[in-house]
Design a protein around this motif. Structure first.
Motif, PDB file in Angstrom:
ATOM      1  N   ILE A 103       7.302   4.117  -8.625  1.00  0.00           N
ATOM      2  CA  ILE A 103       7.060   3.322  -7.421  1.00  0.00           C
ATOM      3  C   ILE A 103       8.235   3.436  -6.441  1.00  0.00           C
ATOM      4  CG2 ILE A 103       8.064   1.187  -8.284  1.00  0.00           C
ATOM      5  CD1 ILE A 103       4.821   1.472  -6.259  1.00  0.00           C
TER       6      ILE A 103
ATOM      7  N   ILE B  66       7.826   6.059  -3.743  1.00  0.00           N
ATOM      8  CA  ILE B  66       6.836   5.810  -2.703  1.00  0.00           C
ATOM      9  C   ILE B  66       7.518   5.205  -1.480  1.00  0.00           C
ATOM     10  CG2 ILE B  66       4.710   4.553  -2.134  1.00  0.00           C
ATOM     11  CD1 ILE B  66       4.188   6.638  -4.162  1.00  0.00           C
ATOM     12  N   CYS B  67       7.035   5.555  -0.300  1.00  0.00           N
ATOM     13  CA  CYS B  67       7.549   4.968   0.939  1.00  0.00           C
ATOM     14  C   CYS B  67       7.480   3.438   0.835  1.00  0.00           C
ATOM     15  CB  CYS B  67       6.708   5.462   2.107  1.00  0.00           C
ATOM     16  SG  CYS B  67       7.016   4.634   3.677  1.00  0.00           S
TER      17      CYS B  67
ATOM     18  N   LYS C 239       4.465   1.384   1.745  1.00  0.00           N
ATOM     19  CA  LYS C 239       3.225   1.618   0.991  1.00  0.00           C
ATOM     20  C   LYS C 239       3.312   1.176  -0.458  1.00  0.00           C
ATOM     21  CE  LYS C 239       0.442   3.923   3.899  1.00  0.00           C
ATOM     22  NZ  LYS C 239      -0.989   3.640   4.109  1.00  0.00           N
ATOM     23  N   GLN C 240       4.481   0.673  -0.887  1.00  0.00           N
ATOM     24  CA  GLN C 240       4.672   0.363  -2.304  1.00  0.00           C
ATOM     25  C   GLN C 240       3.739  -0.742  -2.791  1.00  0.00           C
ATOM     26  OE1 GLN C 240       8.846  -0.368  -3.030  1.00  0.00           O
ATOM     27  NE2 GLN C 240       9.413   1.798  -2.745  1.00  0.00           N
TER      28      GLN C 240
ATOM     29  N   PHE D 120       0.274   0.601  -3.147  1.00  0.00           N
ATOM     30  CA  PHE D 120       0.160   1.521  -4.280  1.00  0.00           C
ATOM     31  C   PHE D 120       0.127   0.763  -5.603  1.00  0.00           C
ATOM     32  CE2 PHE D 120       1.777   4.581  -7.400  1.00  0.00           C
ATOM     33  CZ  PHE D 120       0.879   5.613  -7.189  1.00  0.00           C
TER      34      PHE D 120
ATOM     35  N   THR E  77      -3.262   7.906  -0.447  1.00  0.00           N
ATOM     36  CA  THR E  77      -2.428   8.652   0.499  1.00  0.00           C
ATOM     37  C   THR E  77      -1.199   7.830   0.858  1.00  0.00           C
ATOM     38  OG1 THR E  77      -4.357   9.777   1.434  1.00  0.00           O
ATOM     39  CG2 THR E  77      -2.357   9.777   2.747  1.00  0.00           C
ATOM     40  N   ALA E  78      -0.024   8.395   0.581  1.00  0.00           N
ATOM     41  CA  ALA E  78       1.233   7.710   0.885  1.00  0.00           C
ATOM     42  C   ALA E  78       2.348   8.745   0.926  1.00  0.00           C
ATOM     43  CB  ALA E  78       1.547   6.648  -0.167  1.00  0.00           C
TER      44      ALA E  78
ATOM     45  N   LEU F 215       5.949  10.306  -0.031  1.00  0.00           N
ATOM     46  CA  LEU F 215       7.009  10.227  -1.022  1.00  0.00           C
ATOM     47  C   LEU F 215       8.334  10.426  -0.299  1.00  0.00           C
ATOM     48  CD1 LEU F 215       5.598  12.266  -4.052  1.00  0.00           C
ATOM     49  CD2 LEU F 215       5.575   9.799  -3.689  1.00  0.00           C
TER      50      LEU F 215
ATOM     51  N   GLU G 256      10.429  11.669   4.555  1.00  0.00           N
ATOM     52  CA  GLU G 256       9.143  11.196   4.034  1.00  0.00           C
ATOM     53  C   GLU G 256       8.142  12.341   4.089  1.00  0.00           C
ATOM     54  OE1 GLU G 256       7.821   7.654   5.927  1.00  0.00           O
ATOM     55  OE2 GLU G 256       9.555   6.457   5.269  1.00  0.00           O
TER      56      GLU G 256
ATOM     57  N   ILE H  96      -2.034  11.422  -3.453  1.00  0.00           N
ATOM     58  CA  ILE H  96      -1.666  11.231  -4.861  1.00  0.00           C
ATOM     59  C   ILE H  96      -2.927  10.897  -5.664  1.00  0.00           C
ATOM     60  CG2 ILE H  96      -0.200   9.956  -6.454  1.00  0.00           C
ATOM     61  CD1 ILE H  96       1.547   9.225  -3.988  1.00  0.00           C
TER      62      ILE H  96
ATOM     63  N   ALA I  28       0.572  14.865  -6.930  1.00  0.00           N
ATOM     64  CA  ALA I  28       0.794  14.649  -5.502  1.00  0.00           C
ATOM     65  C   ALA I  28       0.703  15.982  -4.767  1.00  0.00           C
ATOM     66  CB  ALA I  28       2.147  13.997  -5.259  1.00  0.00           C
TER      67      ALA I  28
END
Length: 378
Positions: A87, A90-91, A94-95, A98, A117-118, A120, A127, A132, A149
């Motif tokens: 986690i 992840i950006c 978006k965490q 997600f 879709t997010a 990394l 970014e 994913i 991903a």
């Protein structure tokens, strides 16, 4: 308890230390080597893929294994990655989403795959947009999550370009129509829909080109010409949804793929009714101008003929009023001369407009050019 025979003890000893024909070492070691080689080949295959593959312990969310693409994308070493929670890659924005996504996926059967879709976040803070795909798997008694991903940077750029092009098509004031190679409509923008009197764009899809022209054969001829020559510009009569005709100009071309093979037909349609009416009005104006010029000439003759008779009689009369009559006659002759000059100027204007005013320029522009050029000539 009876003792074992010496030969039995020796056979057991050789089996344990790996010297016997049926030793454990001889039975399982080759198979173990084969399995290890197979695993090495599989890992090498995973390391060659462009997709980033993560193996995540479901209970803790910590990374257990990654392929080489993960290290290439994110810039971390494998040792550093195995200390991280997935986690954390992840950006931040978006965490939370997600995490909810993973909880929903944990309730699905293992054969189901879900995509999220997010971006990394790489080691340097870059970014990377990713799609994913996750799946729950079980190894022994332990549950894991496999996350694959895929970098979708190019796809996002392509989709953005497509949206820009689609917006340009939709905002065009000209009607734009795209049809397949048989002439069946695949797409029409808002301007085309409004121009032809349809309430929505979907009402046009699937119709043949012949439905939009007063002459049904125009659509077929345009399609055939485009497939043969790949371009066309033509004026014809369009047909609105309510059956009313109007003047249109169509510009068409064939859309081709990279190999030069035709994919579809694109038509750009302009409503030229106003231009046609303007041209018709200009022709009528020229015709009326010609009639007026002829009337100038006739009117001058009609005035001069009786005026000459009056002057003749006045010259024969010995009377003080005769000179007055001759003076007024000269004034009238001056007016007629002005009419003659106007007739000549009108004839020159008419000739000039015939040469320069029947094109795309307006009547006002033609008159301006004429007056500027001929001030000293008239």
């Amino acid at each position: 308890m009876p003792s074992e025979a010496p030969e039995d003890r020796d056979a057991l000893r050789e089996k344990i230390i790996g010297l016997g024909e049926t030793s454990l070492h001889k039975s399982y070691y080759p198979e173990l080597q084969s399995r290890l080689a197979e695993l090495e080949r599989f890992r090498a295959l995973l390391d060659q893929t462009y997709d980033a593959i993560f193996l995540i312990r479901a209970e803790t969310g910590r990374l257990t294994d990654v392929n080489a693409s993960v290290r290439a994308y994110l810039g971390y070493s494998k040792k550093e990655l195995l200390k991280k929670l997935f986690i954390d890659l992840i950006c931040p924005s978006k965490q939370a989403q997600f995490s909810e996504f993973l909880m929903d996926c944990s309730n699905l059967p293992s054969e189901f795959r879900q995509a999220f879709t997010a971006p990394l976040v790489a080691r340097d803070g870059t970014e990377i947009p990713m799609e994913i795909t996750v799946r729950s798997v079980t190894f022994g008694a332990e549950q894991y999550i496999v996350a694959i991903a895929r970098d979708i940077t190019d796809r996002i750029h392509t989709e953005r370009e497509l949206r820009i092009k689609e917006s340009a098509l939709e905002s065009s004031t000209n009607g734009i129509l795209i049809a397949d190679l048989t002439g069946a409509v695949m797409y029409a923008n808002r301007s085309f829909t409004a121009m032809f009197g349809y309430e929505r764009e979907g009402a046009i899809a699937g119709r043949n080109l012949e439905a939009f022209f007063a002459d049904p054969t125009v659509g077929e001829r345009v399609t055939a010409h485009l497939l043969d020559s790949h371009a066309i510009v033509q004026e014809t009569i369009g047909l609105r949804n309510n059956g009313s005709p109007f003047h249109v100009q169509i510009s068409g071309s064939v859309v081709q793929n990279g190999a030069g093979q035709p994919l579809c037909i694109m038509l750009i349609v302009m409503d030229i009714t106003e231009r046609i009416l303007t041209d018709q009005m200009r022709r009528e104006t020229y015709a009326q101008l010609g009639k007026n010029i002829e009337q100038f000439a006739i009117l001058g003759d009609h005035i001069r003929n009786p005026l000459q008779v009056i002057v003749g009689y006045a010259e024969m009369i010995d009377d003080p009023f005769a000179e007055k009559i001759l003076a007024e006659s000269r004034r009238i002759d001056g007016f007629v001369t002005e009419l003659d000059r106007g007739w000549i100027e009108s004839a020159n204007v008419r000739q000039f407009l015939r040469r320069h005013g029947d094109g795309t320029g307006s009547l006002k522009e033609a008159l301006f050019r004429f007056s500027k050029r001929n001030k000293e000539d008239l």
